[in-house]
Design a protein around this motif. Structure first.
Motif, short mmCIF file in Angstrom:
data_model
loop_
_atom_site.label_atom_id
_atom_site.label_comp_id
_atom_site.label_asym_id
_atom_site.label_seq_id
_atom_site.Cartn_x
_atom_site.Cartn_y
_atom_site.Cartn_z
N GLY A 63 1.07 -1.00 0.49
CA GLY A 63 -0.26 -0.50 -0.14
C GLY A 63 0.93 1.22 -0.46
N ALA A 64 -0.16 2.69 0.52
CA ALA A 64 0.96 3.62 0.14
C ALA A 64 1.57 3.67 1.82
CB ALA A 64 0.16 5.06 0.18
N PRO A 65 2.71 4.70 1.97
CA PRO A 65 4.05 4.41 2.66
C PRO A 65 3.34 5.38 3.73
CG PRO A 65 4.84 4.06 1.16
CD PRO A 65 4.15 4.42 0.17
N GLY A 66 3.66 5.17 4.68
CA GLY A 66 3.18 6.44 5.97
C GLY A 66 3.95 6.51 6.36
N PRO A 67 3.82 7.06 7.67
CA PRO A 67 5.34 7.43 9.07
C PRO A 67 5.77 5.87 9.01
CG PRO A 67 3.20 8.46 9.79
CD PRO A 67 2.94 7.58 8.46
N SER A 68 7.27 6.10 9.10
CA SER A 68 8.03 4.98 8.86
C SER A 68 9.37 5.21 9.55
CB SER A 68 8.20 3.86 8.01
OG SER A 68 6.84 3.57 7.55
N GLY A 69 10.59 4.34 10.19
CA GLY A 69 11.70 5.34 10.22
C GLY A 69 11.80 4.31 11.79
N PRO A 70 13.47 4.73 11.88
CA PRO A 70 13.85 4.12 13.81
C PRO A 70 13.29 4.76 14.69
CG PRO A 70 15.95 5.62 12.19
CD PRO A 70 14.03 4.98 11.96
N PHE A 71 13.01 4.71 15.92
CA PHE A 71 12.61 5.17 17.35
C PHE A 71 12.73 5.03 17.92
CE2 PHE A 71 9.62 2.56 16.18
CZ PHE A 71 9.49 1.29 17.43
N THR A 72 12.82 6.08 19.59
CA THR A 72 13.67 5.54 20.70
C THR A 72 12.51 5.49 21.50
OG1 THR A 72 13.52 7.44 21.27
CG2 THR A 72 15.37 6.89 19.66
N LEU A 73 12.59 4.58 23.02
CA LEU A 73 11.80 4.54 23.74
C LEU A 73 10.57 5.40 24.33
CD1 LEU A 73 10.59 2.48 25.65
CD2 LEU A 73 13.02 2.50 27.75
N ALA A 74 12.04 6.75 24.26
CA ALA A 74 10.47 8.18 24.89
C ALA A 74 10.06 7.46 23.81
CB ALA A 74 12.16 9.39 24.58
N ALA A 75 9.98 8.05 22.20
CA ALA A 75 8.57 8.14 21.50
C ALA A 75 7.84 7.05 21.36
CB ALA A 75 9.43 7.53 19.72
N LEU A 76 8.64 5.69 21.98
CA LEU A 76 7.24 4.31 22.43
C LEU A 76 6.40 4.55 23.12
CD1 LEU A 76 6.04 1.75 20.76
CD2 LEU A 76 8.60 1.04 23.04
N ARG A 77 6.75 5.35 24.27
CA ARG A 77 5.61 5.74 25.38
C ARG A 77 4.92 6.85 24.85
NH1 ARG A 77 11.13 6.42 29.64
NH2 ARG A 77 11.63 4.14 29.81
N SER A 78 5.62 7.79 23.35
CA SER A 78 4.77 8.89 23.09
C SER A 78 4.24 8.64 21.71
CB SER A 78 5.40 10.19 23.25
OG SER A 78 6.27 10.36 22.70
N THR A 79 4.54 8.64 20.89
CA THR A 79 3.65 9.28 19.84
C THR A 79 3.83 7.67 19.29
OG1 THR A 79 6.00 8.85 18.91
CG2 THR A 79 5.32 11.07 19.07
N VAL A 80 4.53 6.26 18.95
CA VAL A 80 3.80 5.11 19.31
C VAL A 80 3.06 3.99 19.75
CG1 VAL A 80 5.01 3.24 18.14
CG2 VAL A 80 6.70 4.61 17.55
N SER A 81 1.71 3.85 19.47
CA SER A 81 1.02 3.59 19.67
C SER A 81 0.70 1.28 19.55
CB SER A 81 -0.69 3.20 18.98
OG SER A 81 -1.61 3.57 19.41
N LEU A 82 1.87 1.06 20.95
CA LEU A 82 1.14 -0.67 21.21
C LEU A 82 0.77 -0.23 22.48
CD1 LEU A 82 5.08 -1.49 19.34
CD2 LEU A 82 3.11 -2.20 19.30
N PRO A 83 0.38 -1.91 22.66
CA PRO A 83 -0.11 -2.02 24.00
C PRO A 83 0.61 -1.55 25.49
CG PRO A 83 -0.51 -4.18 22.61
CD PRO A 83 0.15 -3.12 22.31
N GLN A 84 0.09 -0.75 26.42
CA GLN A 84 0.71 -0.89 27.17
C GLN A 84 2.03 -1.28 28.29
OE1 GLN A 84 1.48 2.69 27.91
NE2 GLN A 84 2.54 1.66 29.82
N PRO A 85 0.69 -2.62 28.14
CA PRO A 85 1.89 -3.50 29.13
C PRO A 85 2.98 -4.06 28.41
CG PRO A 85 -0.93 -4.20 29.02
CD PRO A 85 -0.67 -3.58 28.49
N MET A 86 3.08 -4.41 27.08
CA MET A 86 3.92 -3.95 26.52
C MET A 86 5.55 -3.49 26.42
SD MET A 86 4.70 -4.75 22.46
CE MET A 86 5.80 -6.26 21.34
#
Length: 204
Positions: A63-86
């Motif tokens: 499909g059409a590419p969306g936001p991609s690329g490397p990210f840090t743990l800080a970004a995981l907590r704020s802008t990358v959406s994954l389940p909170q227990p993980m």
């Protein structure tokens, strides 16, 4: 030896025996649960060598590419959406790097993640617990040995599917969200391609 001392020793021996029996029972139950959970699932391809870096661990989503690329743990907590227990497990165990690839196809949003961590098994377990809290249920038809897939109930207005698995020192996540059949079909296709590229290294 007095009768009180003998009685105390008998009681202590009995207590130890009960503890041992209970511990063995729990171990057998846990083993049985894991075997039952994985019983009858299809085998993925044989494991391949570990990828040199996280970008090589992920297939390109369709499909059409969306936001991609490397990210840090800080970004995981704020802008990358994954389940909170993980997120909690990755925070505690450490995440040395993360890679995200996203796309949109036929109205379905696709997300692929590779996360290097000191506890990939714990992160996979936490992913499953997290999506179940969000209303997803294990979907054995989409699952493989070492790759438990989850999905929303049939008829949900917005369908979601997800899976996480261990790839050596990484956890790989595949997710889709969109209208029912489309989200299901795109998830199956994307997961199949991802597993072909980087099969799970842990089948438990």
């Amino acid at each position: 030896m007095t009768s009180d001392v003998r009685r105390q020793r008998r009681e202590m021996t009995l207590g130890i025996a009960i503890i041992v029996v209970l511990a063995l029972g729990l171990a057998v139950s846990a083993t049985g649960y894991l075997l039952t959970r994985n019983a009858g699932l299809a085998d993925p391809p044989d494991a391949k060598p570990a990828p040199e870096h996280s970008a090589l661990a992920l297939v390109e989503p369709p499909g059409a590419p969306g936001p991609s690329g490397p990210f840090t743990l800080a970004a995981l907590r704020s802008t990358v959406s994954l389940p909170q227990p993980m997120v909690d497990v990755l925070t505690a165990a450490g995440m040395s790097d993360g890679m995200r690839k996203t796309a949109v196809r036929a109205g379905v949003t696709i997300g692929l993640y590779a996360l290097a961590t000191g506890d990939p098994r714990g992160a996979v377990r936490a992913y499953g617990a997290g999506v179940e809290l969000q209303g997803l249920a294990a979907d054995r038809d989409l699952s493989l040995e070492g790759v438990m897939a989850y999905g929303t109930p049939v008829g949900a207005p917005l369908a979601r599917f997800g899976a996480a698995y261990v790839l050596y020192d990484r956890v790989v996540v595949v997710e889709t969200a969109g209208q029912g059949d489309a989200a299901h079909d795109v998830f199956r296709t994307t997961l199949d391609r991802q597993i072909e590229l980087a099969p799970p290294s842990d089948r438990s």
